[in-house]
Scaffold this motif. Structure first.
Motif: not given
Length: 454
Positions: A1-9, A405-414, A416-417, A422-424
């Motif tokens: 389970m992973a999410t991409e950092y940067g643009q596009g989110y 580089v930052g850019g991590a997001s809790l976007s739907r489908g990532s 991190l979401a 799971r934590l919720d």
């Protein structure tokens, strides 16, 4: 389970970010534009409508409840009282719709009636036992005195403000039609003071401007009480809301457990199981060649020995992903240090816990940090990371920081979401602070439950 950092989110960048999501830049301050904003007029309409509506609600509630209470000596009192409460529930639906349309308050539907038995008597019992019904009745009674106060204050401030503000436009009406020189401030048998010269007219308009600018904020403060009443008396109860949350969390837990089982089954089938099948076939061939070609058989046994080592390593990795033995034996500090050692960047681990949390919370904390460090390895392009774990009152705090580089997001489908869901499910929280360009700071909170005897 992973999410991409940067643009596009969907990360906000550029000048538009200062305007806010979906907003536009206002050159006029909020205090000056408030009297002409649509929100102020909608709130004014809500207050003006509240008085006649509250009179109808109060009349209905008091009349029906009094009638039902008076008829309780007969059988008719119970159904009349139930009808009164049912009507109040319907009134609650109308009031929620009015608050949604004019105040922008989105209040969920309260819990429905729970009929323990079918039929008219079952419906009467459900209505009388429903807390929603009695809260709607209370709202119908309390709304009237508050509506009278709100209506009086609002109409007074609104009329005075606009009357004084527009005084320069209409003050000539008084000398022409009322036979006086303007608005009278003081008067007796000997003398009278009027607002009739340009300076006094300008001051009057200035005072009216202050009243006009203050009125929307006064109305907003008054409607805040209405929001509280609608939300608290006409919305779902805390217990019902908690039940809905728990049902949703239960669904997340079930889905997560099913996904983990599928992942384990897939890893076993595609990894260790496939290698063990190949090992059995190789050993069978080696057994057949043992007499004919001992050297070839020995070579095949040696290859099978390598397959055994690989299969054992895959089983160890799989077991570590489920619940590592080091976590059970030595706790979070040692387990997270082991995870950090496998990260592609140097990771500093600091665990400040005077006692161990419950095994379930400890396992979730380990899984969370493991997933976050995988993100750091795969997507952050960082050169340094840090993990901190500590306890704050009744919460277990986790924080993973990297200089990527930052850019991590809790976007739907990532990823991190999914981790946040799971934590919720255990009343946890995941907060991501990752501006473009870095650094990234991910903070997780879990409820603290102390370890019992293992």
């Amino acid at each position: 389970m992973a999410t991409e950092y940067g643009q596009g989110y969907g990360l906000p960048t550029g000048p538009g970010h200062a305007r806010g999501v979906g907003g536009r830049r206002h050159r006029m301050p909020a205090a000056l534009r408030a009297p002409v904003e649509g929100r102020a007029w909608r709130e004014l309409a809500y207050v003006l409508l509240s008085l006649p509506i509250s009179i109808l609600l109060f009349t209905y509630a008091v009349t029906m409840v009094s009638l039902g209470a008076g008829l309780l000596v007969t059988f008719l009192g119970v159904p009349v009282l139930a009808a009164a409460l049912a009507g109040c529930r319907g009134i609650g639906s109308v009031e929620r719709a009015r608050a949604r349309g004019l105040l922008g308050l989105d209040v969920g539907e309260p819990e429905p009636l729970r009929l323990k038995r079918q039929g008219f008597m079952g419906w009467i019992g459900a209505v009388l036992k429903s807390g929603t019904s009695w809260r709607a009745l209370l709202y119908s009674v309390l709304q009237l005195p508050w509506a009278v106060l709100s209506f009086t204050v609002t109409v007074t401030f609104w009329s005075v403000g606009w009357t004084l503000l527009t005084y320069p436009l209409w003050f000539w009406v008084l000398p022409t039609y009322a036979d006086q020189d303007g608005i009278q401030l003081y008067g007796d048998e000997q003398r009278a003071v009027y607002l009739d010269n340009p300076f006094e007219i300008a001051v009057t308009a200035g005072v009216g401007l202050l009243f006009t600018l203050a009125t929307p904020w006064i109305v907003r403060a008054l409607t805040t009480v209405d929001r509280v009443m609608v939300h608290g008396l006409l919305g779902p109860s805390r217990l019902a809301t908690r039940v809905v949350e728990l049902e949703s969390d239960r669904g997340v837990v079930v889905d997560t457990a099913a996904a983990d089982l599928r992942r384990i089954e897939r890893d076993l089938h595609d990894g260790a199981q496939a290698r063990l099948v190949n090992l059995a076939m190789d050993l069978g061939l080696a057994k057949e060649k043992l007499r004919e070609d001992p050297r070839a058989a020995a070579r095949m046994v040696d290859e099978a020995h390598g397959e055994v080592k690989t299969a054992l390593q895959e089983l160890r990795d799989l077991a570590r992903g489920i619940h590592p033995a080091v976590l059970t034996d030595r706790g979070l500090d040692a387990a997270l240090s082991a995870v950090a050692s496998r990260c592609t960047v140097p990771v500093q681990v600091e665990v400040d816990l005077s006692e161990r949390p419950a095994p379930a919370i400890e396992g979730i904390a380990y899984f969370t940090v493991s997933e976050l460090l995988q993100n750091v390895s795969k997507h952050s392009r960082a050169t340094l990371a840090a993990v901190e774990v500590w306890r704050s009152e009744d919460r277990l705090m986790l924080q993973v920081v990297d200089n990527g580089v930052g850019g991590a997001s809790l976007s739907r489908g990532s990823g991190l979401a999914g981790l946040a869901e799971r934590l919720d499910a255990v009343d946890g929280i995941l907060v991501v602070d990752s501006p473009a360009g870095g650094p990234t700071r991910v903070t997780a909170e879990l409820p603290w439950r102390a370890e019992r005897a293992r």
